[in-house]
Design a protein around this motif. Structure first.
Motif, short mmCIF file in Angstrom:
data_model
loop_
_atom_site.label_atom_id
_atom_site.label_comp_id
_atom_site.label_asym_id
_atom_site.label_seq_id
_atom_site.Cartn_x
_atom_site.Cartn_y
_atom_site.Cartn_z
N ASP A 86 0.80 -1.02 0.12
CA ASP A 86 0.03 0.05 0.16
C ASP A 86 0.81 0.89 0.19
O ASP A 86 0.65 2.16 -0.67
CB ASP A 86 -0.84 -0.08 1.36
N LEU A 87 1.94 1.36 0.87
CA LEU A 87 2.85 2.47 0.81
C LEU A 87 3.50 2.69 -0.55
O LEU A 87 3.89 3.91 -0.91
CB LEU A 87 3.71 2.32 1.99
N ASP A 88 3.63 1.50 -1.05
CA ASP A 88 4.21 1.79 -2.78
C ASP A 88 5.49 2.03 -2.61
O ASP A 88 6.06 2.99 -3.45
CB ASP A 88 3.28 2.32 -3.39
N VAL A 89 6.49 1.93 -1.67
CA VAL A 89 7.92 2.50 -1.67
C VAL A 89 8.93 1.82 -2.48
O VAL A 89 8.41 0.17 -2.74
CB VAL A 89 8.33 2.70 -0.19
N ASP A 90 9.88 1.83 -2.71
CA ASP A 90 10.91 1.35 -3.58
C ASP A 90 11.74 0.08 -2.59
O ASP A 90 11.94 -0.87 -3.12
CB ASP A 90 11.65 2.10 -4.43
N PHE A 91 12.22 0.89 -1.54
CA PHE A 91 12.89 0.01 -0.40
C PHE A 91 12.71 0.47 0.92
O PHE A 91 12.20 1.74 0.92
CB PHE A 91 14.72 0.24 -0.75
N TYR A 92 12.65 -0.40 1.77
CA TYR A 92 12.28 -0.25 3.15
C TYR A 92 12.96 -1.26 3.93
O TYR A 92 13.25 -2.34 3.63
CB TYR A 92 10.74 -0.52 3.31
N ALA A 93 13.68 -0.56 5.22
CA ALA A 93 14.60 -1.18 5.85
C ALA A 93 14.14 -1.30 7.28
O ALA A 93 13.41 -0.14 7.72
CB ALA A 93 16.02 -0.47 5.72
N PHE A 94 14.44 -2.28 8.02
CA PHE A 94 14.16 -2.51 9.45
C PHE A 94 15.05 -3.36 10.22
O PHE A 94 15.64 -4.26 9.67
CB PHE A 94 12.43 -2.31 9.67
N SER A 95 15.03 -3.15 11.60
CA SER A 95 15.77 -4.21 12.32
C SER A 95 15.18 -5.08 13.41
O SER A 95 13.83 -4.62 13.65
CB SER A 95 16.82 -3.26 13.23
N GLY A 96 15.54 -6.25 13.32
CA GLY A 96 14.89 -7.12 14.45
C GLY A 96 14.78 -6.80 15.64
O GLY A 96 13.78 -6.55 16.38
N HIS A 97 15.97 -6.31 16.13
CA HIS A 97 16.13 -6.12 17.64
C HIS A 97 15.05 -4.83 18.25
O HIS A 97 15.19 -4.86 19.41
CB HIS A 97 17.36 -5.82 18.14
N LYS A 98 14.63 -3.82 17.22
CA LYS A 98 13.91 -2.89 17.99
C LYS A 98 12.13 -3.63 18.16
O LYS A 98 11.48 -2.64 18.38
CB LYS A 98 13.84 -1.73 17.15
#
Lengths: 406, 148
Positions: free
Chosen positions: A209-221
């Protein structure tokens, strides 16, 4: 509604006798037993490398690893082939900058970003910009440090090739309107890279839905172990991208002449043995969050945040830098006491907060202060935690801070 | 003096006073000073220390920057203690200070009011604060010797 009493029982660190009040989840979250057990189970019951053994344990580990990828993909509503496991947001964002940015940017192109970025979001792009002579431009923020659609539209132009932005600011907690930013970026034929490290743990994210090209996230948070994170990329871009690392597990075959046949996306990006425990822990964390319900997580945090702001407003020795925030990140200072001194005093009362500039060094220009205390909330925090935090803040004086060291 | 320095009230006042009215504060634009920017130790404290040494004697020390109470007060006391000392005298004082911070035996007499920080070792998260200015002057003196 979310049952905090029940949730707190799931976190071993909250069930010791030291009365810990943990208000630093934006740095890293605490871990529930379910996640710890998932990590332990891998080491106690089925330790084996993945995708390269013909025995039962390896098949089991491989199957759980693949399922974890599907679980993550499902959590953010994308395809499992678009989920790359990394060591964390920092690795994810560097990978996009070097393997995608360097490839598509040309001298004179513009990277449009904001002054609220975390070092991990913006520093890789500074390097890329230097290498190819690209320009960095900033979207003007409003006086509360927010990106408005109006300001973004004004800052956008046809030389902008890449937009680099955080989803939720790690200092001011504001939620940026990513869906609109993505639409405007795409209208100008640009790409948008989003640092989701402070968003994913707290709200339901639908990347399609956000339709971004790249998205990053971390597990530990987000309740998972350290050392694991995710890079999402649209399949069409990932297929064109080359990996940052080459090695075992990411190639199908190679010969003496140096010809390498890479595996398909996402395996081609995961050279070497990954953090198998981390990935399994991340999957368990997602199960845990899904059981609670992300809507409940968000509602709980917004309620606590509102409560905290109301209580802070009653104190006359506190300055709040983001009074309109809705998320659980609040930046403040005690008047006339340096943030680090206050943080040490809070620690003396078993309250964990972060002081400093929170890896967002250029934000100083926006909020006109070099360092703050950041209080960040999560599912296991209670109004009682906040009451105690407020009691200690109300009580703190420079003399009391000094008394701790003499 | 040393008896007075055992009174926590006096120590607190000393630290407060050096924090609120830091001595030798503010940098000078003078090339006869050598200077050290201490910014990479932590991401909070960010201070600059300047020193002017002539014929083996510390003529002046200045400092400035963004820093917590402990960094500011400990650096301020350092400047007062070391100005007008010879390099050798200064090195002895610096050594005693670091011994104190490390909770080892040290010469109380030469540290004067800097013994206000004798209990910092009990708060390991503040040791960096109590030593940042002292590390700067130590490095400046050592570098000065190498350059000669």
């Amino acid at each position: 509604m979310l049952d905090v009493t029940k949730i707190r029982k799931d976190f071993p660190i909250l069930n010791k006798d030291d009365g810990l009040i943990y208000l630093d989840s934006a740095a890293t979250s605490l871990k529930p037993k379910k996640v710890i057990d998932a990590v332990l189970a891998y080491y106690q019951d089925y330790t084996a490398n993945i995708h390269r053994g013909d025995y039962r344990l390896s098949l089991m580990a491989s199957e759980l690893y693949d399922k974890a990828r599907e679980n993550v993909a499902d959590f953010v509503n994308v395809s499992a082939t678009e989920i790359i496991f990394t060591s964390g947001s920092t690795a994810s964002l560097n990978q996009v900058a070097y393997q995608f940015g360097l490839d598509i940017l040309q001298a004179g192109d513009v990277i449009l970003t904001t002054e609220t970025e975390h070092a991990s979001s913006i520093l890789p792009w500074y390097q890329v910009a230097k290498k190819i002579n690209a320009k960095i431009e900033y979207v003007p923020l409003n006086n509360e440090g927010l990106i408005t659609i109006e300001n973004f539209t004004k800052a956008m132009h046809d030389q902008v090739k890449i937009v680099v932005t955080t989803h939720v600011s790690n200092v001011l907690g504001h939620v940026n309107p990513i869906k609109e930013l993505a639409r405007i970026t795409h209208d100008h034929d640009g790409y948008i890279v989003v640092d989701g490290a402070q968003a994913i743990p707290h709200m339901l994210i639908d990347l399609k839905d956000l339709d971004v090209d790249f998205y990053a996230f971390s597990g530990h948070k987000m309740l998972a172990p350290t050392g694991v994170g995710v890079l999402y990329g649209k399949r069409c871009w990932l297929d064109k991208m080359l990996p940052l690392f080459y090695g075992g597990g990411s190639n199908a075959r190679f010969d003496k002449q140096g010809n390498i046949t890479l595996k398909n996306t996402p395996e081609k990006f995961e050279a070497g043995t990954p953090s198998i425990e981390g990935v399994l822990g991340l999957s368990a964390a997602i199960d845990y969050l899904r059981d609670i319900g992300m809507d409940n997580v968000l509602m709980h945090e917004e309620e606590l945040s509102k409560y905290l702001l109301t209580k802070l407003h009653e104190l006359n020795n506190v300055i709040i830098y983001n009074p309109s925030v809705k998320s659980g990140i609040i930046a403040l200072n005690v008047k006339n006491i340096f943030s680090q001194d206050v943080a040490a005093y809070l620690d003396h009362h078993h309250i964990a907060v972060r002081s400093g500039n929170h890896c967002a060094k250029i934000l100083n220009n926006v909020i006109q202060v070099t360092d703050t205390i950041r209080c960040s909330l999560y599912i296991y925090n209670t109004k009682e935690d906040i009451d105690e935090f407020i009691r200690v803040l109300k009580d703190v004086t420079l003399e009391k801070c000094i008394d701790l060291i003499i | 003096m040393s008896e007075m320095l055992k009174d926590p009230m006096i120590l607190r006042q000393l630290i407060m006073d050096h924090y609120e009215f830091p001595r030798n504060h503010g940098l000078v634009d003078d090339t006869t000073y050598s200077q050290k920017h201490m910014a990479s130790e932590s991401c909070i404290d960010d201070i600059v220390v300047q020193v002017k040494i002539i014929d083996d004697k510390i003529i002046d020390i200045r400092f400035d920057g963004v820093a917590c109470t402990i960094s500011t007060a400990s650096t301020s006391m350092m400047t007062e203690l070391l100005i007008d000392k010879t390099r050798l005298e200064a090195k002895k004082i610096i050594e005693a200070y670091f011994m104190m911070i490390d909770n080892q035996r040290y010469d109380e007499a030469i540290l004067n009011e800097a013994i206000a920080f004798s209990n910092v070792y009990k708060q390991p998260n503040r040791i960096k604060c109590a030593t940042i200015g002292w590390k700067a002057i130590k490095e400046l003196i050592e570098e000065g010797e190498v350059n000669e």
